[in-house]
Design an enzyme around this catalytic site. Structure first.
Site, short mmCIF file in Angstrom:
data_model
loop_
_atom_site.label_atom_id
_atom_site.label_comp_id
_atom_site.label_asym_id
_atom_site.label_seq_id
_atom_site.Cartn_x
_atom_site.Cartn_y
_atom_site.Cartn_z
N LYS A 76 61.11 50.74 7.30
CA LYS A 76 60.79 51.78 8.27
C LYS A 76 62.07 52.17 9.01
O LYS A 76 62.94 51.32 9.24
CB LYS A 76 59.76 51.21 9.25
CG LYS A 76 59.15 52.19 10.23
CD LYS A 76 58.07 51.48 11.06
CE LYS A 76 57.38 52.41 12.05
NZ LYS A 76 56.30 51.70 12.80
N SER A 151 52.05 54.28 12.78
CA SER A 151 53.28 55.03 12.66
C SER A 151 54.08 54.73 11.38
O SER A 151 54.89 55.56 10.97
CB SER A 151 54.17 54.73 13.87
OG SER A 151 54.57 53.38 13.87
N SER A 175 50.37 50.04 13.86
CA SER A 175 51.24 50.86 13.03
C SER A 175 51.55 50.31 11.64
O SER A 175 52.08 51.03 10.80
CB SER A 175 52.56 51.13 13.75
OG SER A 175 52.36 52.09 14.76
#
Lengths: 486, 475
Positions: A76, A151, A175
């Site tokens: 990420k 996310s 997330s």
């Protein structure tokens, strides 16, 4: 289906394919698929091939290699990578290249992980759809009209899309687990403190954890074991209690699994509810004792989470001022104060600004007691309530999200409605417990449904073992049929 | 206008002299090329995390113990949020409601005690450098550990304020937690001052004057502030609660921000750091590392050692001097002689404050003690001892290396008697003059005695013997 870490590792170990060949195969797939998925935001093909080549050489020398060696993966974009752009998908960090590695990345790198690139996310991990990213959202490989979730949407999109074998995400309020659920993947949010946060660009420090998004519980266990070391650079890190992979086949017979009533509010008759009930039946058939219990304090979770997480965020994001790195407004400002104001006004997106303002407000003199302090004390109450629940059960079971993947642009229209969908995941971050999302069915449109297993503190082993044996009983989960297939 | 009582409270920031910074391994050394003592942690790069340097906790606890504070067994760090370019995280990691030390005191010469509310640890900020119309930031100082010592509003005069800070400074130097160099900014004060008619009145409205880094400025600022507030009160105007700064160019304080613009620091617990624990055992172990403090030494010098207060003050002014003196006087019957040697001759060689502070005297305390013992035993005269000490200091030698065996042996009464008799017999004219009441004539006889003894004779004793001899002569 696309290759799990274990199948790919076997191929490499048996010399059916070299790591360089495998990496090229993935890089080709990225070129084909990423235009549609928008999973990757920065690609690192040269570094990936160099890392793969180093693994091949080590294998030739007969070195004892980790199953993660040579496996193409992703991170990420909020995990700090030395020499590689790390932007949190925010304009304000445009051009920012860290000078150090996040501890989790350093641990994987040392095991020969091959980083293909950095993946998309909601700006600063604030969002549930990946659509607050300054690069636009990542798409759901199961249906391109749906979001990948957030996310950590980019990681989930890449892994479900067959353009990464696995990835590391971060989870502050869901997330990792929510995008895993939306994309039909297994996502683990470890116990707070099990995995180092050093190098994870902070959103809400007392909630954030780094964890794997993978295709199976087995893969998630492998990755979790690799990254869960106590880290002297993170004072809040304690490391895992035990290695989980070797325990995956331990019996689950007699494990007490409790459905938590509050997490099913408003779901009666839904496909999500019936999928979880079906999973509960499977667990029962596996020998688990399934019961039901209630944790009324869960109803406070959303306000507590949004108050405390935003408070911490307002402080964590204060450093983006245009002085040292990242975006700075055009010349022409009169004072440093004006420069900082303009930089921040232009550099942050709407959702981030909303949370900074909310967080600043709840910490302000005159409001602190009514909001921040009250939320802190409720956090304690929720904690106690969960502790009590774990006197009656070993594992809690609920949906990961009350619904399946949002249509594109849904969350921008109704942010509050979106916040409400975090109900099942945020409570787990509030109390710092481990949570694991496992695919357990799909809705009428074929969109994946995830169930969440919540465990005792540092008891990732039980969650992963139960999930692994459930996955075996369930059979292979349907693939999005994209990217690299085996 | 006058007749007001000052009420002063001080917040004193002192940089600790730990080798590394409070939350990373960077050096705390002063100076250096800008931004060379920095790392991702102390410039707050995204994703970096602080880790508490335990030495900072120990230094602060020692500072607390040395000022009579009680130590919180459980403390925590908090974030103080404010935006300024020298603060790279936009928050300072400090302590808000659970500081390490609480409730101490500093004793002043006039017998008054100044209460210490609390001592907490925090990180220093960087520095702005203005050059050629541009502003640069140097983060070398960022993350250097500080303690903030907050006093009660117990101080009643400028003199007391200065003495309080000097005393703090002395104690911190004694216990070695800071070198407290004001010119390098390692001690800075914020002063709160208000006026009232008398002790019985409630406190007046205060003004806070920020960031004074010299005693001279603090004194000037307080005196100016007294005049300013007194003039307002005399004229029947209220004093406004505000933060002011001292303008070193004009010698005046000027407003920085009013109460309504007061910073809202939005303190909350630093989630990146864990609870700080200081066990009772650890506190006791740290207490044992404390040296005897200046107050205790002063009491011993003026009591047990019967030194005048002026000597005791000078000797306790510098830890190294006091340690040296303590080593010299061990078992010595004449500590005053040792004090005189140190204050007179040793200080003579240490021109500046820094020299005295460093006390780079090679001569070992044992050698000076040997000299004091010779004086105490009446073996050598003070005149000879002083001359000998100069040579000892020049050559880093003991008295036995400077003095001849005869000099060391001293002179017993019969020897002195014989020398005096010889001198009297050799100077009949002077004897005659003396008997005629011309006191000056003694000089000639004494000259002969000193010549014969190469100055070793005790002048007082010799004079007495000679007088006796002459008085006992038949007319």
């Amino acid at each position: 289906m696309s290759g799990t870490i274990l199948t790919l590792a076997r191929r490499l170990q048996n010399k059916e394919q070299s790591a360089v060949e495998l990496t090229k195969e993935y890089l080709d797939a990225v070129s084909r698929e990423n235009g549609a998925l928008n999973a990757y935001v920065h690609l690192t093909p040269d570094a990936a091939l160099a890392a793969a080549s180093a693994v091949d050489k080590a294998r030739l020398r007969g070195e004892d290699l980790s199953p993660l060696a040579g496996i193409p993966m992703t991170l990420k974009d909020n995990l700090s990578t030395d020499g590689i752009l790390t932007t949190c998908c925010s304009k304000i960090l445009s051009g920012y290249t860290p000078v150090f590695d996040a501890t989790t990345w350093a641990l994987l790198k040392a095991r020969g992980a091959v980083l293909l690139g950095k993946t998309n996310m909601d700006e600063f991990a604030m969002g549930s759809s990946c659509e607050t990213s300054c690069y636009g959202g990542a798409k759901n490989p199961h249906n391109l009209e749906r979001v990948a979730g957030g996310s950590s949407g980019g990681v989930a999109s890449a892994v479900a899309g067959g353009i990464a074998a696995y990835g590391l995400g971060s989870d502050t309020g869901g997330s990792i687990r929510q995008p895993a659920a939306f994309c039909g993947l297994t996502g683990l949010k470890p116990t707070y403190g099990a995995v180092s946060r050093y190098g994870l660009i902070a959103y809400a420090s007392s909630f954030d954890q780094v964890g794997p998004i993978a295709q199976t519980a087995e893969d998630a266990a492998l990755v979790f074991d690799a990254i869960s070391e106590k880290d002297p650079l993170d004072s809040t890190s304690q490391g895992r209690r035990e290695e989980t992979f070797p325990l995956l086949s331990q019996p689950v017979k007699g494990l007490k699994v409790a459905l938590v009533k509050e997490y099913f509010d408003g779901l009666a008759g839904s496909t999500t509810e019936s999928a979880i009930q079906a999973a509960a039946e499977t667990l029962r058939a596996m020998g688990c004792e399934v019961c039901e219990l209630s944790i009324p304090e869960i109803s406070y979770s959303l306000p507590v989470y949004y108050i405390l997480a935003c408070a911490e965020a307002s402080s964590n994001l204060g450093r983006y001022d245009g002085i040292r790195y990242g975006y700075r407004t055009e010349e022409g400002w009169e004072s440093i104060h004006e420069m900082i104001c303009k930089t921040r006004s232009e550099g942050f997106g709407a959702e981030v600004k909303r949370r900074i303002l909310l967080g600043t407000y709840v910490l302000s003199a005159g409001y602190y007691d009514a909001y921040y302090k009250k939320a802190q004390s409720l956090r304690g109450a929720i904690h106690e309530a969960f502790e009590k629940a774990f006197c009656q059960a070993d594992v809690l079971l609920c949906p990961t999200v009350p619904r399946t993947a949002f249509p594109l642009n849904f969350t921008g229209v109704d942010p509050v409605e979106t916040y409400l969908t975090d109900i099942c995941t945020v409570s787990v971050n509030i109390v710092g417990l481990p949570g694991l999302s496992v695919p357990c069915g799909s809705d009428e449109e074929g969109l994946p449904i995830g169930m969440q297993l919540i465990g005792r503190s540092f008891d990732e082993a039980t969650l992963l073992r139960l999930a692994h044996q459930y996955e075996t009983a369930r059979g292979p989960y349907k693939s999005a049929e994209r990217g690299v297939r085996v | 206008m006058s007749g007001y009582q000052m009420v002063i409270g001080l917040e004193t920031h002192i940089e600790l002299s730990t080798k590394t910074k409070i939350f990373c391994a960077c050096t705390t050394a002063f100076g250096g090329e800008p931004n060379t003592h920095c790392c991702p942690v102390c410039i707050g790069l995204p994703g970096s995390m602080p880790r508490l340097n335990r030495a900072v906790v120990e230094y602060a606890v020692r500072a607390g113990l040395a000022t009579g504070c009680r130590i919180n067994e459980i403390a925590k760090m908090d974030r103080k949020n404010y935006v300024y370019p020298d603060l790279p995280k936009a928050y300072q990691i400090s302590q808000f409601d659970k500081p390490l030390c609480l409730g101490g005191r500093i004793l002043l010469k006039n017998g008054r005690e100044i209460g210490i509310t609390r001592i907490h640890i925090e990180e220093d900020a960087g520095k702005l450098v203005h050059e050629g119309g541009k502003t640069y930031v140097d983060y070398n100082r960022g993350g250097v550990p500080l303690i903030e010592i907050v006093s009660e509003p117990d101080i009643r005069s400028v003199e007391e304020a200065v003495e309080y800070v000097e005393k703090l400074r002395l104690i911190m130097k004694y216990i070695g937690v800071s070198d407290v160099k004001m010119q390098e900014g390692s001690l800075r004060c914020d002063v709160n001052i208000s006026l009232r008619r008398s002790e019985a009145d409630p406190f007046g409205t205060r003004a806070e004057i920020k960031n004074m880094n010299s005693f001279a400025f603090m004194e000037k600022a307080l005196r100016y502030e007294y005049e300013r507030q007194a003039a307002l009160l005399d004229a029947g105007h209220p004093v406004v609660q505000e933060t002011r700064r001292f303008n070193t160019a004009t010698g005046e304080t000027e407003p920085m921000r009013g109460k309504e613009d007061a910073q809202d620091y939005r303190y909350f617990r630093e989630p990146d750091l864990v609870t700080i624990r200081v066990t009772k055992e650890e506190q006791e172990a740290l207490r044992k590392t404390l040296p005897l403090l200046p107050d205790e030494r002063f009491a011993r010098y003026t009591g047990e050692l019967a030194l005048p207060e002026s000597d005791a003050t000078l000797l306790t002014q510098y830890r190294a001097v006091s340690d040296y003196f303590d080593a010299v006087v061990q078992g010595l019957p004449n500590p005053k002689t040792a004090a005189n040697f140190i204050i007179g001759q040793l200080f003579g060689r240490l021109a500046t404050e820094e020299d005295k502070e460093a006390f780079a005297i090679e001569l070992s305390p044992d050698k000076l003690r040997a000299l004091c013992e010779l004086v105490a035993g009446g073996k050598i005269t003070m005149t000879l001892a002083k001359a000998t000490l100069e040579k000892m200091l020049d050559q880093n030698a003991g008295p036995e290396e400077i003095l001849t065996p005869e000099e060391m042996a001293g002179m017993d009464d019969s020897q002195l008697d014989a020398v005096c008799r010889a001198a009297v017999e050799a100077n009949p004219a002077a004897v005659k003059d003396l008997r005629a009441g011309k006191g000056k004539a003694m000089g000639a006889i004494m000259g002969a005695v000193m010549k014969a003894t190469k100055g070793r004779a005790d002048a007082g004793a010799a004079t007495a013997i000679i007088r006796k001899m002459i008085e006992s002569m038949p007319d």
